[in-house]
Write an enzyme that holds these catalytic residues in place. Structure first.
Site, PDB file in Angstrom:
ATOM      1  N   CYS A  55       0.817  -1.134   0.128  1.00  0.00           N
ATOM      2  CA  CYS A  55      -0.144   0.049   0.014  1.00  0.00           C
ATOM      3  C   CYS A  55       0.947   1.279   0.046  1.00  0.00           C
ATOM      4  CB  CYS A  55      -1.017  -0.090   1.322  1.00  0.00           C
ATOM      5  SG  CYS A  55      -2.042   1.605   1.317  1.00  0.00           S
ATOM      6  N   CYS A  85       0.626   4.566   7.154  1.00  0.00           N
ATOM      7  CA  CYS A  85      -0.037   4.557   8.317  1.00  0.00           C
ATOM      8  C   CYS A  85       0.917   3.779   9.122  1.00  0.00           C
ATOM      9  CB  CYS A  85      -1.425   3.829   8.176  1.00  0.00           C
ATOM     10  SG  CYS A  85      -2.466   4.515   6.815  1.00  0.00           S
ATOM     11  N   CYS A 135     -16.341  -9.053   5.736  1.00  0.00           N
ATOM     12  CA  CYS A 135     -15.818  -7.865   5.474  1.00  0.00           C
ATOM     13  C   CYS A 135     -14.333  -8.072   4.703  1.00  0.00           C
ATOM     14  CB  CYS A 135     -15.274  -7.179   6.772  1.00  0.00           C
ATOM     15  SG  CYS A 135     -14.551  -5.531   6.362  1.00  0.00           S
ATOM     16  N   CYS A 175     -19.444  -6.300   3.751  1.00  0.00           N
ATOM     17  CA  CYS A 175     -18.723  -5.077   4.153  1.00  0.00           C
ATOM     18  C   CYS A 175     -17.509  -4.908   3.645  1.00  0.00           C
ATOM     19  CB  CYS A 175     -18.496  -5.219   5.633  1.00  0.00           C
ATOM     20  SG  CYS A 175     -17.474  -3.505   6.118  1.00  0.00           S
ATOM     21  N   CYS A 210     -19.539   2.087   8.867  1.00  0.00           N
ATOM     22  CA  CYS A 210     -18.540   1.430  10.051  1.00  0.00           C
ATOM     23  C   CYS A 210     -17.226   2.289  10.124  1.00  0.00           C
ATOM     24  CB  CYS A 210     -18.260  -0.052   9.600  1.00  0.00           C
ATOM     25  SG  CYS A 210     -17.089  -0.873  10.768  1.00  0.00           S
ATOM     26  N   ARG A 247     -17.661  -2.774  18.261  1.00  0.00           N
ATOM     27  CA  ARG A 247     -17.025  -4.057  17.688  1.00  0.00           C
ATOM     28  C   ARG A 247     -15.672  -4.219  18.506  1.00  0.00           C
ATOM     29  NH1 ARG A 247     -20.056  -5.778  13.578  1.00  0.00           N
ATOM     30  NH2 ARG A 247     -21.155  -4.286  12.473  1.00  0.00           N
TER      31      ARG A 247
HETATM   32  C1  DTB Z   1     -11.431  -2.601  11.748  1.00  0.00           C
HETATM   33  O1  DTB Z   1     -11.427  -1.360  12.379  1.00  0.00           O
HETATM   34  N1  DTB Z   1     -10.457  -3.382  12.445  1.00  0.00           N
HETATM   35  C2  DTB Z   1     -10.406  -4.511  11.441  1.00  0.00           C
HETATM   36  C3  DTB Z   1     -11.517  -4.095  10.252  1.00  0.00           C
HETATM   37  N2  DTB Z   1     -11.773  -2.898  10.802  1.00  0.00           N
HETATM   38  C4  DTB Z   1     -11.166  -4.011   8.786  1.00  0.00           C
HETATM   39  C5  DTB Z   1      -8.946  -4.678  10.759  1.00  0.00           C
HETATM   40  C6  DTB Z   1      -7.978  -4.905  11.890  1.00  0.00           C
HETATM   41  C7  DTB Z   1      -6.767  -5.246  10.999  1.00  0.00           C
HETATM   42  C8  DTB Z   1      -5.751  -5.563  12.241  1.00  0.00           C
HETATM   43  C9  DTB Z   1      -4.302  -5.580  11.579  1.00  0.00           C
HETATM   44  C10 DTB Z   1      -4.079  -6.653  10.741  1.00  0.00           C
HETATM   45  O2  DTB Z   1      -4.757  -7.893  10.845  1.00  0.00           O
HETATM   46  O3  DTB Z   1      -3.415  -6.369   9.563  1.00  0.00           O
HETATM   47 FE1  SF4 Z   2      -2.823   1.204   3.351  1.00  0.00          FE
HETATM   48 FE2  SF4 Z   2      -3.232   2.590   5.669  1.00  0.00          FE
HETATM   49 FE3  SF4 Z   2      -5.019   0.971   4.989  1.00  0.00          FE
HETATM   50 FE4  SF4 Z   2      -3.025  -0.084   5.683  1.00  0.00          FE
HETATM   51  S1  SF4 Z   2      -4.398   1.194   7.033  1.00  0.00           S
HETATM   52  S2  SF4 Z   2      -3.851  -0.583   3.982  1.00  0.00           S
HETATM   53  S3  SF4 Z   2      -1.272   1.437   5.015  1.00  0.00           S
HETATM   54  S4  SF4 Z   2      -4.361   2.749   3.701  1.00  0.00           S
END
Ligand code: DTB
Ligand code: SF4
Ligand code: SAM
Length: 342
Positions: free
Chosen positions: A62, A66, A106, A138, A198, A270
């Site tokens: 990506c 972040c 999701c 989702c 969400c 959640r």
């Molecule tokens: C959210 O708030 N948490 C979920 C879902 N929305 C998409 C994703 C958590 C990701 C945790 C890090 C990972 O597994 O890469």
């Molecule tokens: Fe890309 Fe940020 Fe989503 Fe990770 S959280 S996949 S770095 S946009």
């Protein structure tokens, strides 16, 4: 609903004052949890949790920065890149999720934003297919335009996840490649298209209590509060700037969940990333404080999550039942039934 319960919730959650949120957030924890629990019981069946399953349909590489994310191309993390999955593979995963008792599926993609074209068309096919299975579908694909949101709605998208993560002020300490305003624009496009929103955050990004309160204030004062609010605890991933961050305490999770429950009484709250590190007794407190959904399955998007059977056993111990799908004709098989077959 009793008068007492009603008085405990905030009467007009869509216009709630920041001072009021701060007062709730800082109230004695034992009172805060008790009040949140009352609000939860007045608005939801406290013995019900929604079980959701996540699938990373496009992983890694990506362009965003972040600082918590394993999938940013800017950091050297253990994640292997994977291009957009085939439709059949995704539908197989959705059927497995349904068979295991999940009612929401999701799909996440490591994109900065959606680009219209063959890949987006494939995602629209995925949305159609998952919706046909009677699952709440989702997606979380990064930024979308109003047209793209409408196309997803037409394909049968039930909800779109797009987190604000933290306060507007702290945002640029965590993410520099996009702004809070960008995030709000996508949320607006999703809402305008008639898709369920969400939107939540992550604890453990080096934020203060004021940042957490600001995030809650922004969420509760969106033109419509989100139907779903994920509360994630940072999963500190090796190679990211936040690797080595201290573990988020359960007391912080409880304050966040309980305040969210009181100011957004109708939302699904959640208990999202970070459960692997939480003993079941801590998770139980989160359910008492108003959390009513989890992600099940041994992987979130890229990081580990409790094994399916372990969660099934926890839910059975606590007397929690999986909530039926809002879109299915009839409820799918329950996690309890599944647990008994093992
Ligand atoms: C959210 O708030 N948490 C979920 C879902 N929305 C998409 C994703 C958590 C990701 C945790 C890090 C990972 O597994 O890469
Ligand atoms: Fe890309 Fe940020 Fe989503 Fe990770 S959280 S996949 S770095 S946009
Ligand atoms: N790329 C899209 C986006 O950023 O909106 C969708 C996928 S992104 C991985 C979905 C959400 O997962 C992020 O908004 C963030 O809140 C959460 N998340 C990502 N990595 C996390 C981590 N290490 N710990 C906790 N939550 C995380």
């Amino acid at each position: 609903m009793s008068t007492h319960d009603f008085q405990n919730s905030v009467s007009n959650p869509s216009r709630i004052d920041r001072n009021e949120i701060a007062r709730i957030y800082h109230s004695p924890l034992i009172d805060l949890i008790g009040r949140a629990s009352g609000v939860h019981r007045a608005h939801h069946d406290p013995t019900e949790v929604q079980v959701c399953v996540l699938l990373s349909i496009k992983t890694g590489g990506c362009p965003e920065d972040c600082s918590y994310c394993s999938q940013s191309a800017r950091y050297k993390t253990p994640v292997e890149n994977q291009s957009l999955m085939d439709l059949d593979e995704v539908l197989r995963a959705a059927r497995d999720a349904k068979a295991s008792g999940a009612t929401r599926f999701c799909m996440g993609a490591a994109w900065r934003e959606v680009r219209s074209g063959p890949q987006f068309d494939r995602v629209l096919e995925m949305i159609r297919g998952v919706n046909d299975e009677g699952l709440e579908v989702c997606c979380t694909l990064g930024m979308v335009t109003p047209d793209q949101a409408r196309a997803m709605k037409e394909a049968g998208l039930y909800a779109y996840n797009h987190n604000l993560d933290t306060s507007a002020e702290h945002y640029s300490d965590v993410i520099r490649t996009r702004t809070y305003e960008d995030r709000l624009k996508t949320i607006d496009a999703v809402r305008e298209a008639g898709i369920s929103v969400c939107c939540g955050g992550i604890l453990g990004l080096g934020e203060t209590d004021d940042d957490r309160i600001d995030l809650l204030h922004t969420l509760a004062n969106l033109p419509e509060p989100p139907e779903s609010v994920p509360v994630n605890a940072l999963v500190a991933v090796e190679g990211t700037p936040l690797a080595g961050s201290p573990k988020v305490s359960v007391w912080s999770m409880l304050r966040m969940i309980a305040t969210a429950r009181i100011i957004m009484p109708e939302a699904m709250i959640r208990l999202s990333a970070g459960r692997l590190e939480m003993p079941e007794s801590e998770q139980a407190l989160c359910f008492i404080a108003g959390a009513n959904s989890i992600f099940a399955g041994d992987k979130l998007l890229t990081t580990p999550n409790p094994a399916y059977d372990r969660d099934a056993a926890m839910l059975a111990t606590l007397g929690l039942n999986p909530r039926p799908s809002a879109v299915a004709g009839k409820p799918t098989s329950s996690v309890h039934e599944h647990a008994e077959t093992h």
